[in-house]
Design an enzyme around this catalytic site. Structure first.
Site, PDB file in Angstrom:
ATOM      1  N   LYS A  76      27.902  49.266  69.435  1.00 37.87           N
ATOM      2  CA  LYS A  76      28.756  48.077  69.529  1.00 37.87           C
ATOM      3  C   LYS A  76      30.062  48.344  68.788  1.00 37.87           C
ATOM      4  O   LYS A  76      30.050  48.921  67.693  1.00 37.87           O
ATOM      5  CB  LYS A  76      28.011  46.892  68.917  1.00 37.87           C
ATOM      6  CG  LYS A  76      28.720  45.549  69.027  1.00 37.87           C
ATOM      7  CD  LYS A  76      27.823  44.449  68.454  1.00 37.87           C
ATOM      8  CE  LYS A  76      28.441  43.071  68.567  1.00 37.87           C
ATOM      9  NZ  LYS A  76      27.540  42.018  68.034  1.00 37.87           N
ATOM     10  N   SER A 151      26.830  38.171  71.172  1.00 34.03           N
ATOM     11  CA  SER A 151      28.037  38.966  71.304  1.00 34.03           C
ATOM     12  C   SER A 151      27.795  40.429  71.640  1.00 34.03           C
ATOM     13  O   SER A 151      28.716  41.105  72.101  1.00 34.03           O
ATOM     14  CB  SER A 151      28.854  38.874  70.004  1.00 34.03           C
ATOM     15  OG  SER A 151      28.128  39.446  68.939  1.00 34.03           O
ATOM     16  N   SER A 175      23.047  37.391  68.287  1.00 36.12           N
ATOM     17  CA  SER A 175      23.839  38.299  69.119  1.00 36.12           C
ATOM     18  C   SER A 175      23.140  39.556  69.609  1.00 36.12           C
ATOM     19  O   SER A 175      23.700  40.285  70.426  1.00 36.12           O
ATOM     20  CB  SER A 175      25.106  38.719  68.380  1.00 36.12           C
ATOM     21  OG  SER A 175      26.077  37.731  68.553  1.00 36.12           O
TER      22      SER A 175
HETATM   23  N1  GLN Z   1      26.767  33.204  69.261  1.00 33.24           N
HETATM   24  C1  GLN Z   1      26.759  33.062  67.831  1.00 33.24           C
HETATM   25  C2  GLN Z   1      28.181  32.919  67.340  1.00 33.24           C
HETATM   26  O1  GLN Z   1      29.019  32.786  68.140  1.00 33.24           O
HETATM   27  C3  GLN Z   1      26.108  34.246  67.210  1.00 33.24           C
HETATM   28  C4  GLN Z   1      26.987  35.438  67.188  1.00 33.24           C
HETATM   29  C5  GLN Z   1      26.369  36.609  66.515  1.00 33.24           C
HETATM   30  O2  GLN Z   1      25.162  36.654  66.290  1.00 33.24           O
HETATM   31  N2  GLN Z   1      27.220  37.544  66.139  1.00 33.24           N
HETATM   32  O3  GLN Z   1      28.452  32.934  66.173  1.00 33.24           O
END
Ligand code: GLN
Length: 492
Positions: A76, A151, A175
């Site tokens: 990532k 994400s 994410s």
């Molecule tokens: N979707 C969640 C957010 O927008 C989690 C994101 C993540 O785990 N990095 O913060």
């Protein structure tokens, strides 16, 4: 040989049936052929991959055995890999070259993995669909009109499209687990502190955790075993020796009590999704587990709590991107104007929203009402899980609030935040948790079925136990194998 697992590849390379270089050339060729369609990667690191593959082949020739010998790896793009662009999918870091390598990345490379590229994400890991990326669009390999989740959506898409058997992702509130559920793969978030965050560009430091996305639980265990462990460079990494998980994979669930959450059972996610989860719970029982009802009365406050704590931490972490030391700089008349212009041009709308919310929640006069209160709620949520684990060994729940949706379908931030309803409380409690494929449902706006994921959550540091149980479920159901990705993949 696309579709080969990490375990199979490592076995073949260790046995010298295949060379790491051959494996990586195939992976690069396949990615080159299909990634225009999928968009999993922001940067390919072909030359670096060849260099690493040669090094692995050298080690094997000298008689070494490596747990991930020659396994293609995607990373990532919020993790540093020395000498490569590390963008966080943000304009502010679009040309930033990492001067060092993250500990987790270094460890998986030392175990023999070969980095073929850096994957797309929501900008600074804020989002659930990859649509907040400022640098590219990623498509769900099972339906190119749909999002891969986020994400870590690029990492999930890379694995689902058979570009790599392992991708590293990061999980702050879901994410890793949500994109894994959307893309029919396994996504595993270890206990907070198990894996070093050194070299992971910080979003919310008290929540961020690195973990693997893979097609099988066995591969998740191999990857986890490579990356876990104390790191003096991350003061929150824990000094609890990680137990090897690969030898703890089980074939049944006899003697286990699995908690089904009362409050979640009262909510419907739609008839077909509910039916998929009912069938998943019944399968856990068939495998020998006893299902028990548990209560998480404060979990419903998870979203509100998270959306104060995570933005508060992000407003502080992202203060370093000011045009002075890292990435983009837009000159202004003086220092303050340079900061303003740089940040205005460099950050996307969701990142700005969170910086504003976080700064507000931390400001004097509001700190006690918002930030401190959220911390108290976080303690209560963690206590709920602790109580639940008094009567069960694992908790089963949905991983995401729906299957993958179409690009552009969620136009307001709140409906996007809701996707992580089931993952966020777990993150606030710091627990190890994963999503494993658990069935197929047809969304109302689709002609075909899309995958859904089962979230299994364990007590702190019980990774071995968690992966062991997930393996039993995966082996008996084989849901991941039902449909192929909707691409001309040339799977062999
Ligand atoms: N979707 C969640 C957010 O927008 C989690 C994101 C993540 O785990 N990095 O913060």
């Amino acid at each position: 040989m696309q579709g080969t697992t990490a375990a199979e590849t490592a076995r073949a390379v260790n046995a010298r049936e295949r060379s790491a270089l051959e494996v990586v050339e195939e992976a690069l060729e396949h990615a080159g052929r299909i990634d225009g369609e999928v968009g999993a990667f922001l940067t390919m690191t072909a030359e670096l991959a060849r260099e690493h593959a040669r090094r692995v082949d050298g080690r094997i020739a000298r008689g070494e055995k490596l747990p991930l010998a020659g396994v293609p790896l995607a990373v990532k793009d919020n993790m540093c890999l020395r000498g490569t662009r590390t963008t966080c999918a943000s304009k502010i870091l679009a040309d930033w070259i990492a001067p060092y390598t993250a500990t987790a990345v270094q460890r998986i490379l030392d175990a023999g993995a070969v980095p073929i590229g850096k994957t797309n994400l929501d900008e600074f890991a804020m989002g659930s669909s990859c649509e907040n990326s400022a640098l590219g669009v990623t498509r769900n390999p099972y339906d190119l009109e749909r999002v891969p989740g986020g994400s870590s959506g690029g990492s999930a898409a890379a694995v689902a499209a058979l570009e790599t058997p392992i991708a590293l992702g990061s999980d702050t509130g879901g994410s890793i687990r949500e994109p894994a559920a959307f893309c029919n793969i396994v996504g595993f978030k270890p206990t907070y502190g198990r894996v070093s965050r050194y070299g992971l560009i910080a979003f919310a430091s008290s929540l961020d955790q690195i973990g693997p996305l893979t097609r099988t639980v066995e591969d998740a265990a191999l990857a986890y075993d490579a990356i876990a462990g104390l790191d003096p460079m991350d003061s929150t990494s824990v000094d609890v020796p990680p137990q090897t998980t690969i030898d703890g994979l089980r074939e049944d669930l006899r003697g286990l009590r699995i908690g089904i959450v009362k409050e979640y059972a009262a909510k419907s996610l739609g008839a077909s999704v509910d039916a998929a989860y009912k069938a998943a719970y019944a399968e856990l029982e068939r495998l020998g587990a006893e299902l028990v009802e548990v209560a998480l009365p404060t979990a419903d406050y998870g979203l509100a709590t998270y959306y104060l704590i995570a933005p508060a931490e992000c407003s502080s972490n992202l203060a370093r991107f000011d045009g002075v030391r890292y990435g983009l700089r837009v000159e202004g008349a003086d220092m303050i104007e340079t900061y303003e212009k740089t940040r205005a041009a460099g950050f996307g709308p969701e990142v700005k929203r969170r910086i504003l919310i976080g700064t507000h929640a931390l400001s004097s006069g509001y700190y006690d009402a918002y930030y401190v209160k959220a911390q108290k709620a976080r303690t209560k949520i963690a206590a709920d899980f602790e109580n639940a684990f008094g009567i069960c060994d694992l908790i089963a729940s949905p991983a995401a609030a729906s299957p993958a949706f179409k690009h552009g379908a969620k136009s307001d931030p709140y409906s996007m935040y809701l996707m992580d309803y089931y993952t966020i409380p777990v993150s606030l409690a710091g627990l190890p948790s994963l999503s494993v494929p658990c069935g197929w449902v047809r969304p109302d706006d689709a002609e075909h079925e899309m995958p859904v994921g089962l979230q299994l959550t364990a007590p702190l540091f019980a990774e071995r136990f968690l992966l062991g149980a997930a393996h039993a479920y995966e082996q008996s159901t084989q849901h991941a194998k039902k449909h192929a990705p909707r691409l001309a993949l040339g799977v062999s």
